[in-house]
Design an enzyme around this catalytic site. Structure first.
Site, PDB file in Angstrom:
ATOM      1  N   ARG A 153       0.830  -1.194   0.000  1.00 19.02           N
ATOM      2  CA  ARG A 153       0.000   0.000   0.000  1.00 19.02           C
ATOM      3  C   ARG A 153       0.878   1.263   0.000  1.00 19.02           C
ATOM      4  O   ARG A 153       2.058   1.211   0.362  1.00 19.02           O
ATOM      5  CB  ARG A 153      -0.907   0.031   1.232  1.00 19.02           C
ATOM      6  CG  ARG A 153      -1.815  -1.171   1.391  1.00 19.02           C
ATOM      7  CD  ARG A 153      -2.582  -1.102   2.706  1.00 19.02           C
ATOM      8  NE  ARG A 153      -3.508  -2.214   2.895  1.00 19.02           N
ATOM      9  CZ  ARG A 153      -3.198  -3.340   3.526  1.00 19.02           C
ATOM     10  NH1 ARG A 153      -1.974  -3.507   4.033  1.00 19.02           N
ATOM     11  NH2 ARG A 153      -4.089  -4.304   3.666  1.00 19.02           N
ATOM     12  N   LYS A 177      -2.026  -2.219   8.002  1.00 12.69           N
ATOM     13  CA  LYS A 177      -3.126  -1.676   8.795  1.00 12.69           C
ATOM     14  C   LYS A 177      -3.060  -2.208  10.214  1.00 12.69           C
ATOM     15  O   LYS A 177      -2.681  -3.350  10.451  1.00 12.69           O
ATOM     16  CB  LYS A 177      -4.469  -2.052   8.154  1.00 12.69           C
ATOM     17  CG  LYS A 177      -4.727  -1.346   6.821  1.00 12.69           C
ATOM     18  CD  LYS A 177      -6.097  -1.693   6.281  1.00 12.69           C
ATOM     19  CE  LYS A 177      -6.403  -0.901   5.018  1.00 12.69           C
ATOM     20  NZ  LYS A 177      -7.743  -1.231   4.475  1.00 12.69           N
ATOM     21  N   HIS A 248      -2.930   2.080  -6.055  1.00 12.39           N
ATOM     22  CA  HIS A 248      -3.772   0.922  -5.756  1.00 12.39           C
ATOM     23  C   HIS A 248      -4.012   0.079  -7.003  1.00 12.39           C
ATOM     24  O   HIS A 248      -4.225  -1.131  -6.912  1.00 12.39           O
ATOM     25  CB  HIS A 248      -5.095   1.379  -5.141  1.00 12.39           C
ATOM     26  CG  HIS A 248      -5.578   0.467  -4.054  1.00 12.39           C
ATOM     27  ND1 HIS A 248      -4.951   0.345  -2.833  1.00 12.39           N
ATOM     28  CD2 HIS A 248      -6.619  -0.402  -4.016  1.00 12.39           C
ATOM     29  CE1 HIS A 248      -5.585  -0.547  -2.080  1.00 12.39           C
ATOM     30  NE2 HIS A 248      -6.596  -1.013  -2.778  1.00 12.39           N
ATOM     31  N   ARG A 251      -1.268  -2.264  -7.158  1.00  9.36           N
ATOM     32  CA  ARG A 251      -1.535  -3.329  -6.172  1.00  9.36           C
ATOM     33  C   ARG A 251      -2.491  -4.360  -6.782  1.00  9.36           C
ATOM     34  O   ARG A 251      -2.277  -5.572  -6.653  1.00  9.36           O
ATOM     35  CB  ARG A 251      -2.127  -2.693  -4.916  1.00  9.36           C
ATOM     36  CG  ARG A 251      -2.450  -3.661  -3.769  1.00  9.36           C
ATOM     37  CD  ARG A 251      -2.779  -2.834  -2.525  1.00  9.36           C
ATOM     38  NE  ARG A 251      -3.511  -3.557  -1.507  1.00  9.36           N
ATOM     39  CZ  ARG A 251      -2.945  -4.305  -0.557  1.00  9.36           C
ATOM     40  NH1 ARG A 251      -1.632  -4.448  -0.530  1.00  9.36           N
ATOM     41  NH2 ARG A 251      -3.685  -4.896   0.360  1.00  9.36           N
ATOM     42  N   HIS A 274      -4.183  -8.902   3.569  1.00  8.21           N
ATOM     43  CA  HIS A 274      -5.630  -8.913   3.814  1.00  8.21           C
ATOM     44  C   HIS A 274      -5.933  -9.714   5.074  1.00  8.21           C
ATOM     45  O   HIS A 274      -5.320 -10.761   5.319  1.00  8.21           O
ATOM     46  CB  HIS A 274      -6.383  -9.539   2.636  1.00  8.21           C
ATOM     47  CG  HIS A 274      -6.494  -8.646   1.444  1.00  8.21           C
ATOM     48  ND1 HIS A 274      -6.792  -9.105   0.183  1.00  8.21           N
ATOM     49  CD2 HIS A 274      -6.334  -7.296   1.320  1.00  8.21           C
ATOM     50  CE1 HIS A 274      -6.829  -8.096  -0.667  1.00  8.21           C
ATOM     51  NE2 HIS A 274      -6.565  -6.988   0.004  1.00  8.21           N
ATOM     52  N   TYR A 283     -10.291 -10.747  -6.981  1.00  7.41           N
ATOM     53  CA  TYR A 283      -9.373 -10.869  -8.111  1.00  7.41           C
ATOM     54  C   TYR A 283      -9.691 -12.062  -8.995  1.00  7.41           C
ATOM     55  O   TYR A 283      -9.285 -12.104 -10.155  1.00  7.41           O
ATOM     56  CB  TYR A 283      -7.923 -10.953  -7.603  1.00  7.41           C
ATOM     57  CG  TYR A 283      -7.505  -9.689  -6.898  1.00  7.41           C
ATOM     58  CD1 TYR A 283      -7.303  -8.512  -7.602  1.00  7.41           C
ATOM     59  CD2 TYR A 283      -7.347  -9.661  -5.512  1.00  7.41           C
ATOM     60  CE1 TYR A 283      -6.950  -7.331  -6.947  1.00  7.41           C
ATOM     61  CE2 TYR A 283      -6.994  -8.494  -4.851  1.00  7.41           C
ATOM     62  CZ  TYR A 283      -6.795  -7.340  -5.573  1.00  7.41           C
ATOM     63  OH  TYR A 283      -6.461  -6.176  -4.926  1.00  7.41           O
TER      64      TYR A 283
END
Length: 302
Positions: A153, A177, A248, A251, A274, A283
């Site tokens: 990210r 995150k 992104h 990504r 994730h 995806y």
């Protein structure tokens, strides 16, 4: 604003939510505050919201207003998610007894497939002709190479220090995150590019120090997120016409290309950082669309 600030502090200091998510929550709650001031001034006292007097009907009118302003279903649902989390926290703290947002139906979201850049276009992107043979040129190329090599990210790339990059083991440490750390491998292609970049960095700022940020401007200051977005858009503009040209998207490109070449979803999930496999499964839709396209072109009775 007292309850809003308490909630944001909880996100920032206890849940260790990312800076960008906290800003997004703040914006949503402040927007709701402004809406109430305009539409329901009787709910404002001494610049504070009378939260206990807000019911599902009032929240529903905000949703309708947002829809009339042509806001996307995705954005409206995000704002409702913010409000739900706000009430959930304060119920836990004993401030509220119920969550009125749970009684509000939000607009359905259409499935939005992540955009990505084709492999042939990514190969064109990294041709030497696009990058100047100086510090900025090699920095820009290294930014793009790292995004494509790791799928990290913007916030993760921006915070990288030289001690996070392990050239001996071909891996980089990313802080994701909620300050969740993960190790991402990279190939020799990125290793060679990074080594060349370090040479230019050393010439400009003496030798790189372990705790120095990897990506800086010509004055040695850490790159801001907007600078990184500008770098990515500048070079993607040269090789693709897709609507979105942001970090992104690279990504998404990283994940899609891995899946197309046989990587399993769980591996991609771990590489992307994730927390849920559901976030990664989107995806598969891109890969299915590619299979359909190949089928249409190749099958004699398609």
């Amino acid at each position: 604003m007292l309850l809003i600030n308490r909630f944001l502090s909880y996100l920032q200091f206890e849940k260790r939510t990312s800076e960008y998510t906290v800003i997004s929550y703040r914006n949503d709650l402040e927007q709701f505050n402004k809406y109430l001031q305009k539409a329901f001034p009787n709910l404002i006292e001494d610049e504070n919201i009378k939260w206990k007097e807000i019911d599902a009907t009032i929240i529903r009118t905000w949703v309708i207003t947002l829809m009339e302003e042509k806001m996307t279903s995705r954005s409206i649902n995000r704002k409702m998610s913010t409000l739900r989390s706000f009430y959930k926290y304060h119920i836990k703290m004993g401030v509220f007894e119920n969550n009125p947002v749970l009684q509000v139906h939000t607009p359905k979201m259409s499935q939005r497939l992540p955009q990505f850049v084709e492999e042939k276009d990514m190969k064109r992107l990294f041709s030497a002709e696009h990058f100047a043979d100086n510090f900025e040129g090699w920095r820009d190329r290294t930014v793009l190479e790292l995004f494509y090599a790791t799928g990290m990210r913007v916030s993760e790339l921006r915070m990288l220090t030289f001690s996070d990059v392990d050239l001996y083991n071909n891996q980089v440490k990313a802080l994701g995150k909620r300050n969740k750390e993960r190790i991402i491998p990279f190939g020799n292609t990125f290793k060679n590019i990074f080594t060349k970049y370090v040479t230019f960095y050393s010439e400009n700022f003496n030798n790189p120090v372990q705790n120095n940020y990897v990506f800086v401007n010509v004055k040695g200051k850490q790159l801001a997120s907007k600078n990184i977005y500008a770098i990515v858009r500048k070079y993607l503009d040269m090789i693709t016409t897709i609507e979105k040209r942001s970090p992104h998207v690279i990504r998404h490109t990283f994940a899609t290309h891995l899946l197309n070449r046989g990587a399993d979803l769980n591996t991609i999930k771990e590489l992307l950082g994730h927390s849920s496999l559901a976030s990664t499964q989107v995806y598969t839709h891109n890969s299915i669309e590619k299979l359909k396209s190949i089928y249409q072109q190749a099958h004699p009775r398609a």
